[in-house]
Design an enzyme around this catalytic site. Structure first.
Site, PDB file in Angstrom:
ATOM      1  N   SER A 217       0.805  -1.214   0.000  1.00 29.81           N
ATOM      2  CA  SER A 217       0.000   0.000   0.000  1.00 29.81           C
ATOM      3  C   SER A 217       0.847   1.276   0.000  1.00 29.81           C
ATOM      4  O   SER A 217       0.373   2.321  -0.441  1.00 29.81           O
ATOM      5  CB  SER A 217      -0.956   0.008   1.194  1.00 29.81           C
ATOM      6  OG  SER A 217      -0.261  -0.239   2.398  1.00 29.81           O
ATOM      7  N   HIS A 263       1.292   5.221   4.426  1.00 28.98           N
ATOM      8  CA  HIS A 263       0.420   5.635   3.326  1.00 28.98           C
ATOM      9  C   HIS A 263       0.701   7.071   2.893  1.00 28.98           C
ATOM     10  O   HIS A 263       0.810   7.364   1.701  1.00 28.98           O
ATOM     11  CB  HIS A 263      -1.041   5.494   3.739  1.00 28.98           C
ATOM     12  CG  HIS A 263      -1.521   4.079   3.746  1.00 28.98           C
ATOM     13  ND1 HIS A 263      -2.841   3.732   3.875  1.00 28.98           N
ATOM     14  CD2 HIS A 263      -0.848   2.902   3.633  1.00 28.98           C
ATOM     15  CE1 HIS A 263      -2.968   2.418   3.840  1.00 28.98           C
ATOM     16  NE2 HIS A 263      -1.765   1.892   3.715  1.00 28.98           N
TER      17      HIS A 263
END
Length: 313
Positions: A217, A263
């Site tokens: 991610s 992230h």
């Protein structure tokens, strides 16, 4: 009257015309000539051209003089096949299989966070996930600060459970093919790896040193930022991208097990790398893109060194 004697074909007659022969096959008569070099060619040597026919040598020379097709950002046209995207997905799936095998338990697939939907850690994730500095159950100290810098790379190929893997691979499949087609294979791979590394460095710098973080991610968020930058640079509509990015950011801040730093770090570094790729001057595009990527890598290295000094100091 004076008489003259002679035979047919005497010196008074004109030259006897000859039929042209193929320059590669002298035993074959032909009236067809290469439209490029004007040499006679037989049917075996004819190569279809936009106008008429060409000989094999002229066709080969023409191919060498034609530059390979490039994308708007200097990448190769092979990116339309999505080979890098498919390879990255296959590599992530393979590592997930190895991770499950290392655990020898169904909890590696599910049974962990998110109400049991996520998987637990495995010996492979313990080995390769981002970890600042911690002491393991066997008394051994490990982590990036202890010299295990490989964790900053391996972590982007490791996942906690099957759901974690599937969500990231779906996003990679959707975003990766589009970006690879626009950027070309090498530039897309550089974007993916630098964004993933940037997210892992952010996790190392801003996360508790004894907490494991892993997953593709970090790179995926970099792709979200990149596709927004690239589409804007091409003058295309980005209205469908923004809601998806906002939804993912909401999940990032509301789900406890998600690495916010990873992230956001991947998002920021992916955006910076995309700006380098998209706005490089045309005349020295490749050199500018390489230099921009190198500067980002040096900056990330500096952050790692500063964080390491803090943890071991």
């Amino acid at each position: 009257m004076t008489e003259r004697s002679g035979q047919a074909g005497d010196a008074t007659d004109g030259p006897v015309p000859t039929t042209p022969v193929c320059y590669r096959h002298p035993d074959r008569e032909t009236y067809v000539r290469c439209t490029r070099c004007d040499r006679p060619i037989c049917p075996e040597c004819m190569r279809d051209a936009s106008v008429g026919h060409q000989c094999p040598e002229c066709v080969s020379a023409g191919r060498r003089s034609v530059r390979p097709a490039r994308t708007a950002f200097g990448g190769g046209a092979a990116g339309r096949q999505g080979y890098v995207t498919k390879t990255l997905i296959a590599l992530n799936v393979l590592v997930m299989v190895l991770s499950i095998a290392s655990a020898r338990s169904g909890s590696a697939v599910a049974g962990g966070g998110l109400g049991g939907l996520m998987g637990d850690s495995t010996p492979l994730t313990d080995w390769g996930a981002v970890l600042g500095l911690a002491r393991f159950s066997d008394g051994i100290i490990g982590g990036v600060a202890d010299g295990q810098w490989y964790r900053l790379v391996t972590a982007m190929f490791l996942h906690f459970g099957l759901l974690h893997l599937l969500l990231n691979m779906w996003a990679l499949w959707v975003l990766g093919r589009t970006l690879e087609a626009v950027l070309g294979p090498l530039r897309f791979l550089a974007l993916y790896l630098i964004a993933g590394l940037g997210g892992n460095v952010a996790a190392y710098v801003f996360t508790e040193p004894n907490r494991f973080t892993a997953g593709a991610s970090t790179a995926i968020f970099g792709l979200f930022a990149a596709i927004f930058v690239i589409m804007r640079r091409l003058g295309r509509d980005t209205s469908a991208i923004v809601p998806v990015l906002v939804i993912n950011l909401v999940f990032t801040f509301t789900v406890p097990s998600i690495s916010v730093a990873g992230h956001l770090g991947g998002l920021a570094v992916g955006a910076l790398m995309a700006l380098v790729l998209a706005y490089a001057p045309r005349m020295r595009r490749t050199a500018f893109q390489v230099a921009g990527g190198a500067i980002l890598l040096v900056a990330l290295l500096g952050l790692v060194l500063v964080r390491t000094a803090t943890l071991v100091g």
